[in-house]
Write an enzyme that holds these catalytic residues in place. Sequence first.
Site, PDB file in Angstrom:
ATOM      1  N   ASP A 404       0.605   3.449   5.056  1.00  0.00           N
ATOM      2  CA  ASP A 404      -0.838   3.645   5.481  1.00  0.00           C
ATOM      3  C   ASP A 404      -1.351   3.867   6.901  1.00  0.00           C
ATOM      4  OD1 ASP A 404      -1.495   3.144   2.830  1.00  0.00           O
ATOM      5  OD2 ASP A 404      -2.163   1.186   3.140  1.00  0.00           O
ATOM      6  N   ASP A 706      -2.612  -2.120   1.216  1.00  0.00           N
ATOM      7  CA  ASP A 706      -3.203  -3.395   1.654  1.00  0.00           C
ATOM      8  C   ASP A 706      -4.351  -3.435   0.691  1.00  0.00           C
ATOM      9  OD1 ASP A 706      -4.868  -1.005   2.007  1.00  0.00           O
ATOM     10  OD2 ASP A 706      -5.091  -1.590   4.480  1.00  0.00           O
ATOM     11  N   ASP A 710      -3.617  -0.167  -4.192  1.00  0.00           N
ATOM     12  CA  ASP A 710      -2.062   0.138  -3.929  1.00  0.00           C
ATOM     13  C   ASP A 710      -1.107  -0.435  -4.848  1.00  0.00           C
ATOM     14  OD1 ASP A 710      -2.871   1.733  -1.825  1.00  0.00           O
ATOM     15  OD2 ASP A 710      -2.959   0.124  -0.301  1.00  0.00           O
TER      16      ASP A 710
END
Length: 977
Positions: A404, A706, A710
């Site tokens: 990410d 996070d 996800d």
Amino acid sequence: SRRASHHEKLQVAALPSKSTVEFEHGVSLQSAYVVPEDVQASGFQIDADELASIVESRDTKKLIAHGQLDGVANKLATSLTNGIVTDKDLLNQRQDIYGVNKFAETEIRSFWEFVWEALQDTTLIILTACAVVSFVVGITTEGWPQGAHDGIGIVASILLVVSVTGTSNYQQSLQFRDLDKEKRKILVQVTRSGFRQRVLIDDLLPGDVVHLAVGDQVPADGLFISGFSVLVDESSLTGESEPVFVNEDNPYLLSGTKVLDGSCKMLVTAVGMRTQWGKLMAVLTDGGDDETPLQTRLNGVANTIGRVGLFFSVLTFIVLSQGIIGQKYLDGLLLSWSGDDVLEILDHFAVAVTIVVVAVPEGLPLAVTLSLAFAMKKMMHDKALVRQLAACETMGSATVICSDKTGTLTMNRMTVVKACICGNTMLVNNPQTPSSMSSNFPEVAVETLLESIFNNTSGEVVTNQDGKYQILGTPTETALLEFALLLGGDCKEKQWETKIVKVEPFNSTKKRMSTILELPGGGYRAHCKGASEIVLAACDKFIDERGCIVPLDDKTSSKLNDIIKTFSSEALRTLCLAYREMEEGFSTQEQITLQGYTFIGIVGIKDPVRLGVRQSVATCRSAGISVRMITGDNIDTAKAIARECGILTKDGIAIEGAEFREKNAEELLDLIPKMQVLARSSPLDKHTLVKHLRTTFSEVVAVTGDGTNDAPALREADIGLAMGIAGTEVAKESADVVILDDNFSTIVTVAKWGRSVYVNIQKFVQFQLTVNVVALLVNFSSACFTGDAPLTAVQLLWVNMIMDTLGALALATEPPNDNLMKKAPVGRTGKFITNVMWRNIVGQSLYQFAVMWYLQTQGKHLFGLEGYNADIVLNTITFNTFVFCQVFNEISSREMEDINVLRGMAENSIFLGVLAGTIFFQFILVQFLGDFANTTPLTQQQWLISVLFGFLGMPIAAAIKLIPVEPHEKADIRRTP
């Protein structure tokens, strides 16, 4: 699975049928319920079990009888707005009545249980039987104590092996316990004494007011106070995959369930073992850890070696015993056996069994566990919490990391640095006085902007105990609220002016957040903020610099789009804010349509790149691990930051999620190897990318995540890495490793440790196989040619101890060095025992066997031995040399390809300790414990030559490393599509 069947039984047990709860004949509950005296004395009006039963059985009648939410809050002596009072004595009193939010821990297994477990080993049981028989026969023939030496020797060796194995397993169980404690360190947002604060999940008490948001796990049982569009996943408790809406009509929140959407406040009613989750946990105490892939692989290796050993041991037994049986047959005495004959056959049998013990490398799984446990402990210091043991070793063979952007590559400390309001762009410098900043714009624009920021937010501006402002919420929300305060806005005042009637929280599919307000003069207004191009596309009007609302023409629209591009190319995240007046008769149930909005402004938020990220990305590249960035941000921001981190290279491709979704399988084959940035991605894009990398390209993929969304990608990946600070509980549950400081550099550390585990176990296997091969060959060849085995049972057990348990300790706990990150990763197809290892094993074994054979045949001549004790002296020298060969080979095994094996040895205290211990015990065994170990004290010269032969193994090992071998096809060959 076992757990699933458990689950079904439990659901029957844990959810009492509704009918049993309802009182018949209309007897009101209120009259039936009597408050126990101790509860009343403490100032409460309801006891723990009564309170717990309301939520557990979702008993609306009981809730009404106790006066609904307000009634329950009063009986709990708490306030729905201010929470409980944080006075220490009052908290303790509450705890005494209602319990703590902890689950009953499983009993710690005692050290002796582990010892008993180690004793269950089949070969050890056979050896024990041997020892007992030898003991009995020995005493009957030779009398006490001479006849008991052999038996006692074997028993002592067995006890040593068992105690070391037991200790190591016990230590590890304690470590897993610490890990579980670490997993429970979850912080929960509560209001106590009127102040928002974070408390540990274990400190929650009934009466607490808890704030829940998307991705949180419900920390205890409780009742819904207020909130918006709360959707809860109760599958962990009920097995129902359909999420449930929680609101005033269905106010029950159960511990262990997960918030999928919305946000709310909840009143805690039951904690710990009184919650349904607690009762579930009591029945489902965690089973042992499953075997990791490497352990399974190694068990295969161990079984093969064990079979070879078994075959040789049977052969050895036959060869050794055929002499005595043949002799008896010739003399016609096959049926008459003296004690000495039985002892001799027993000796042969013990040697045969011990060969099996030496051959079976039971140290292999032990080495894996030791190495993983050691790595886990050290990784905790390096800010990585390993949830699944297997993840340590998988991470070592990772070939791709999908990361990410926000919070992992960047710091997640956001500030608004630029804003465009009414078509004018301004720099936001903090020192400016609020009035001078807002005076640049028409009042109506500033007021609308403040109304939008303060109401359409999931954050909160609160006053802390010192009377200072404190902003709670995600970094993006915090940045916006700070900006609004800078403009001179008053949060509380703005929020009192209007009433919120509907909230659609931000999620990564819609990429926007919307709120509908009821205005003080009547009428409704919707505010929306989110991804700039999406929100801007929904606008058809804007506020100009005079403060008038005018239609948004193409010219202005393209000007605003250029501003978004400019902001993005400066690596700023852009957010667009807009509003629209709602027509009469809209329904709060329907989605807010995305059209007809009036544009308020664009803000550019700076999120600086973390220190050390560029370095870490470079490290990954040199280690053959490719890094890809997946982000929800727009493509220009993504590219700017990817360049800054060194992820986006000249020939790399950056692509948007929408375009990525359109590609067919053939185009993806071309695209994925070159793709380095995926922008404006949805959780599904992430999942698709990971799946393709794993299946089509057979990469080993690590993914960071996070958010709640996800979870699918984290599960799909080989290693899921969740963020400890920004990560939601749901993401952490799905992950294998939790990165506690959210830092990309920590991920590289995890990869380094993973490689270290893999390499350490390879070193150990190389060391162990060498000992196995030599011990087998020496005893077998010697039995064939001389009719007696030079290494006795006790000696072999000691060698087994050195190489299995102590060897595992020494080699499996080597810390990683930087060279590990200069090699290509093992990948999915790499062999465990490589050609390099075979070269080292064969070379070293040949040398050791040659030395042993030389001593066996020429030893008496070399040392000038003659007389009655020549044999035992020679056997002792052989045994001593053999052990020293292993000691020096252990040092050589520290590196598989490097000549310099001493580098870093001085820092490794465990290794030095094991070496010193081995040498010390060997000395004691030879010089003083001759009766048990069948040895005799040696002279200085004999010691010197034994050690010298052992030492010679080191230059030989170094020379062997110079022989070139064909390595297995490296991982980088697989990279080219």
